[in-house]
Design a protein around this motif. Structure first.
Motif, short mmCIF file in Angstrom:
data_model
loop_
_atom_site.label_atom_id
_atom_site.label_comp_id
_atom_site.label_asym_id
_atom_site.label_seq_id
_atom_site.Cartn_x
_atom_site.Cartn_y
_atom_site.Cartn_z
N GLU B 29 0.84 -1.20 0.00
CA GLU B 29 0.00 0.00 0.00
C GLU B 29 0.87 1.25 0.00
O GLU B 29 0.51 2.27 -0.59
CB GLU B 29 -0.92 -0.01 1.22
N LEU B 30 2.03 1.17 0.65
CA LEU B 30 2.93 2.32 0.68
C LEU B 30 3.36 2.70 -0.75
O LEU B 30 3.33 3.88 -1.12
CB LEU B 30 4.15 1.98 1.53
N ILE B 31 3.72 1.70 -1.54
CA ILE B 31 4.12 1.98 -2.93
C ILE B 31 2.94 2.56 -3.70
O ILE B 31 3.07 3.55 -4.43
CB ILE B 31 4.62 0.68 -3.60
N SER B 32 1.76 1.97 -3.49
CA SER B 32 0.58 2.45 -4.19
C SER B 32 0.29 3.91 -3.82
O SER B 32 0.03 4.74 -4.68
CB SER B 32 -0.58 1.52 -3.84
N GLU B 33 0.39 4.22 -2.53
CA GLU B 33 0.10 5.60 -2.10
C GLU B 33 1.20 6.56 -2.54
O GLU B 33 0.95 7.72 -2.84
CB GLU B 33 -0.09 5.66 -0.58
N LYS B 34 2.43 6.08 -2.60
CA LYS B 34 3.53 6.92 -3.08
C LYS B 34 3.29 7.34 -4.53
O LYS B 34 3.74 8.39 -4.97
CB LYS B 34 4.86 6.16 -2.97
N SER B 35 2.58 6.49 -5.28
CA SER B 35 2.28 6.85 -6.66
C SER B 35 0.99 7.68 -6.75
O SER B 35 0.56 8.03 -7.83
CB SER B 35 2.14 5.60 -7.53
N GLY B 36 0.40 7.98 -5.60
CA GLY B 36 -0.77 8.85 -5.58
C GLY B 36 -2.11 8.14 -5.54
O GLY B 36 -3.14 8.75 -5.74
N VAL B 37 -2.09 6.83 -5.29
CA VAL B 37 -3.35 6.09 -5.30
C VAL B 37 -3.65 5.54 -3.91
O VAL B 37 -2.86 4.76 -3.36
CB VAL B 37 -3.30 4.91 -6.29
N LEU B 38 -4.76 5.97 -3.34
CA LEU B 38 -5.19 5.42 -2.06
C LEU B 38 -6.12 4.25 -2.36
O LEU B 38 -7.22 4.44 -2.84
CB LEU B 38 -5.93 6.49 -1.26
N ASN B 39 -5.63 3.04 -2.12
CA ASN B 39 -6.45 1.85 -2.40
C ASN B 39 -7.03 1.31 -1.10
O ASN B 39 -6.33 0.67 -0.32
CB ASN B 39 -5.62 0.80 -3.10
N LEU B 40 -8.31 1.58 -0.88
CA LEU B 40 -8.94 1.13 0.36
C LEU B 40 -9.37 -0.33 0.28
O LEU B 40 -10.03 -0.83 1.17
CB LEU B 40 -10.17 1.98 0.68
N GLY B 41 -8.97 -1.00 -0.80
CA GLY B 41 -9.39 -2.39 -0.97
C GLY B 41 -8.41 -3.39 -0.37
O GLY B 41 -8.53 -4.58 -0.65
N VAL B 42 -7.47 -2.92 0.45
CA VAL B 42 -6.44 -3.82 0.99
C VAL B 42 -7.07 -5.04 1.66
O VAL B 42 -6.67 -6.18 1.44
CB VAL B 42 -5.53 -3.09 1.99
N GLU B 43 -8.10 -4.78 2.47
CA GLU B 43 -8.75 -5.88 3.19
C GLU B 43 -9.30 -6.92 2.20
O GLU B 43 -9.13 -8.12 2.41
CB GLU B 43 -9.90 -5.29 4.04
#
Lengths: 362, 310
Positions: B29-43
């Motif tokens: 998720e850190l890599i995803s958010e570093k690219s500007g995408v908040l993915n709330l689907g982790v669960e």
């Protein structure tokens, strides 16, 4: 090449058409899913969407269930829609629903076995609303005061509420005459506290009445009242909202509080009516499905009413398919999730125009 | 109450096991958010990884194949999210939620025949010599491959973001997607890759949960681990090593709480079970109340939709 061009304003036609299109696509994709599970897809879709209402065999039982299942969904989704419009993401309605139910049940159990419906039932309604409201105030105040992410806090509080529910069902609220089994006394069987079916054979109970009132109330608030305007403004143009005198913190408290209040009410009506008592598995996922209802209804009260009825139908249809086809209970959950996917995936049609341009020279 | 039954070495060892799923999901998720995408689907990605890893491991009798399947399952689900948010430009928050709801349903569906089944054992990889050190050796060097892999992954992500050109591009896309686009970087492509990596890590973390940590399959078994991983990224202020520290701290709390349950402390089990969630909330509040810090670290374009006009 295909290219998306932003529309100056969202297309009204597509805004109304995409939910319908999404439902149709979900039926197709769901049919494929059911076929993969080795079930007849046409029969499965018919059992989920048609038989609960119109089959001669099942309709007499399942038709009243439609309002029973849709009531809480609509009630919760109406509350959520205010926050979602203002970009305030309360996704912990499930927790607020549980806390509302616990608060309502606590009042009923405290008065047991006194008979005074005029006192106990109204007190339960108030306690339920208050319980949900208070639970929603935690993320709201943390967001307004410390800018803590309300998505994470409200969601994490669902797990806390579930543990609290288990602690209550096994501890303080356990039926003293229940022989040690988990779960509280029957609340629906306690005349002063029960939330009965108001008109026989319709499934109509006080929670459904509350849902209809909430829809009307939300419509007026959203379209005829300053607060509704502020909510929409904060969502669409946060900077402009600031200049228009909107205080975001106050709106966060208001929107989250409203959502919590309605979710708490839904929980309270459920525990006193259809569910009947506090048990470990009381939380039934209404709080999460309501998120789908809110989006499918385009965050519009009337839309939510229709979407709530549709998703309520999938609950009953799912149960029916479980009975007749042996379709697993989880299939319907996946089905609902898919619906939200299609809806969001099609959303671009209302905000963007598709342009096909043949590689012209610029 | 018997606190003496809590053995620190065992505690440290189980702490690392407890921390690994959220650490894996968190680093993705850190890599995803570093690219500007908040993915709330982790669960949702975690639980899908958990069930597909479990199913494949049981079918083939090989946990390694299970982990690989989980990686691909997580990635597949992440790409659905990627296409909807990046190509069809849908709201990130809502789509992430849809991913979680769908993942929970789908996993329950796949996992039907696997409730109560025991998975094949994942082999421990005792590091020679180091594992023989008394106390510490057993606690730190007697784990399975995935535990070490998760630490290596943290190091790799750190090095990737700090020293490589690709890492710099990823950060540029996350900080200001319009500028990155103007420089000729493919914003959507970079983000899709970051999302896929996030899904792969979440899937792996989920499989670790069902194949090693528990090891069983039950419906909804992630019980909020994905959400805690999301909170962990905020706690870590988007820095890989802080993520590791946060994950181990959290793992410590979980394990201690479980030990207290076993040691018969006079607090009811359900209240103890609340503690990981409550502590996560508390940490989030402390981190976010520091105004200057919170704003500085978040990627600039986080959670904003990118649509190139031309």
């Amino acid at each position: 090449m295909i290219r998306l061009e932003k529309r100056p304003t969202p297309s009204r036609w597509w805004t109304a058409a995409t939910p319908v299109l999404a439902v149709l696509l979900t039926m197709v994709a769901g049919g494929i899913l059911f076929a993969a599970l080795g079930k007849d897809p046409v029969a499965a879709i018919r059992i989920i969407f048609w038989d609960p209402l119109f089959s001669a065999q099942y309709a007499s039982y399942s038709r009243p269930q439609l309002l029973v299942k849709s009531g809480p969904l609509i009630l919760i989704a109406v509350g959520l829609s205010f926050g979602f419009r203002a970009n305030i993401w309360n996704i912990g309605a499930e927790g607020q629903y549980i806390m509302g139910a616990l608060a309502g049940a606590a009042v009923a159990l405290a008065f047991h076995p006194m008979e005074a419906r005029w006192l106990i039932f109204p007190l339960m309604v108030m306690a339920g609303a208050l319980g949900g409201w208070a639970w929603a105030m935690i993320p709201a105040i943390l967001k307004a005061r410390f800018r803590t992410n309300e998505i994470l806090v409200s969601l994490l509080l669902v797990y806390v509420a579930e543990r609290f529910l288990a602690a209550m069902a096994l501890g303080r609220m356990r039926n003293p005459d229940g022989g040690g089994f988990p779960g509280s006394r029957s609340i629906s069987g306690y005349p002063s506290a029960s939330n009965p079916e108001l008109i026989a054979g319709t499934g109509m109970h006080w929670g459904v009445v509350a849902a209809f009132i909430a829809v009307i109330f939300a419509y007026v608030l959203l379209h005829r009242h300053m607060m509704g305007f502020h909510v929409r403004l904060l969502g669409q143009a946060p900077r402009a909202a600031r200049f228009a005198g909107v205080v975001p913190g106050r709106l966060i408290i208001l929107c989250m509080g409203l959502a919590g209040l309605l979710a708490g009410l839904a929980g309270m009506f459920e525990v006193a009516g259809p569910a009947g008592r506090i048990s470990i598995d009381f939380g039934s996922g209404y709080g999460f499905t309501a998120i789908i209802v809110a989006f499918l209804g385009r965050l519009h009260p009337i839309g939510i009413l229709l979407a709530g009825l549709l998703l309520g139908l999938t609950y009953i249809g799912g149960e029916l398919a479980q009975l007749t086809l042996g379709l697993p209970a989880a299939a319907i959950q996946a089905f609902q999730g898919m619906l939200l996917f299609f809806l969001l995936g099609l959303d671009f049609l209302s905000n963007y125009r598709i342009r096909l341009n043949r590689a012209e020279a610029a | 109450m018997d606190l003496s039954s809590i053995n620190p070495a065992v505690l440290a060892a189980s702490l690392m096991v407890a921390a690994t799923p959220i650490m894996l999901a968190g680093i993705g998720e850190l890599i995803s958010e570093k690219s500007g995408v908040l993915n709330l689907g982790v669960e949702g990605m975690m639980i899908t990884g958990a069930v597909s890893g479990f199913a494949v491991a049981v079918m083939t009798g090989n946990p390694a194949l299970g982990f690989i399947a989980a990686v691909f399952a997580g990635m597949a689900l992440a790409l659905v999210f990627g296409v909807i948010t990046q190509v069809l430009l849908a709201n990130h928050v809502a789509t992430g939620l849809a991913l979680t709801l769908f993942g929970l349903g789908l996993s329950a569906l796949i996992g039907q025949g696997y409730v109560g089944v025991n998975p094949p054992r994942t082999a421990k990889l005792e590091i020679p010599l180091l594992a023989d050190i008394p106390v510490l050796g057993r606690a730190l060097f007697g784990h399975d491959l995935i535990v070490y892999l998760s630490i290596l992954l943290i190091a790799a992500v750190w090095a990737f973001l700090k020293f490589t050109r690709a890492g710099l591009i990823l950060r540029a896309v996350g900080e200001n997607h319009d500028a990155a686009h103007a420089l000729g970087y493919r914003v959507v492509r970079v983000r899709l890759m970051a999302i896929a990596f996030g899904g792969a890590c979440a899937g792996l973390g989920g499989a670790y949960l069902s194949l090693v940590r528990v090891p069983q399959w039950t419906e909804g078994m992630t019980a909020g681990a994905g959400w805690i991983a999301l909170a962990l990224v905020v706690f870590a202020a988007w820095r890989p090593w802080r993520l590791l520290v946060g994950a181990y701290l959290f793992g410590g709390i979980v394990v201690l709480q479980l030990n207290l349950q076993a040691a018969d402390v006079r607090i009811p089990v359900h209240y103890l079970a609340m503690s990981p969630y409550l502590i996560t909330i508390l940490v989030l509040v402390i981190i976010s109340s520091d105004r200057s810090r919170a704003a500085l670290n978040a990627p600039g374009s986080l959670n904003r939709t990118f649509h190139a006009a031309q």
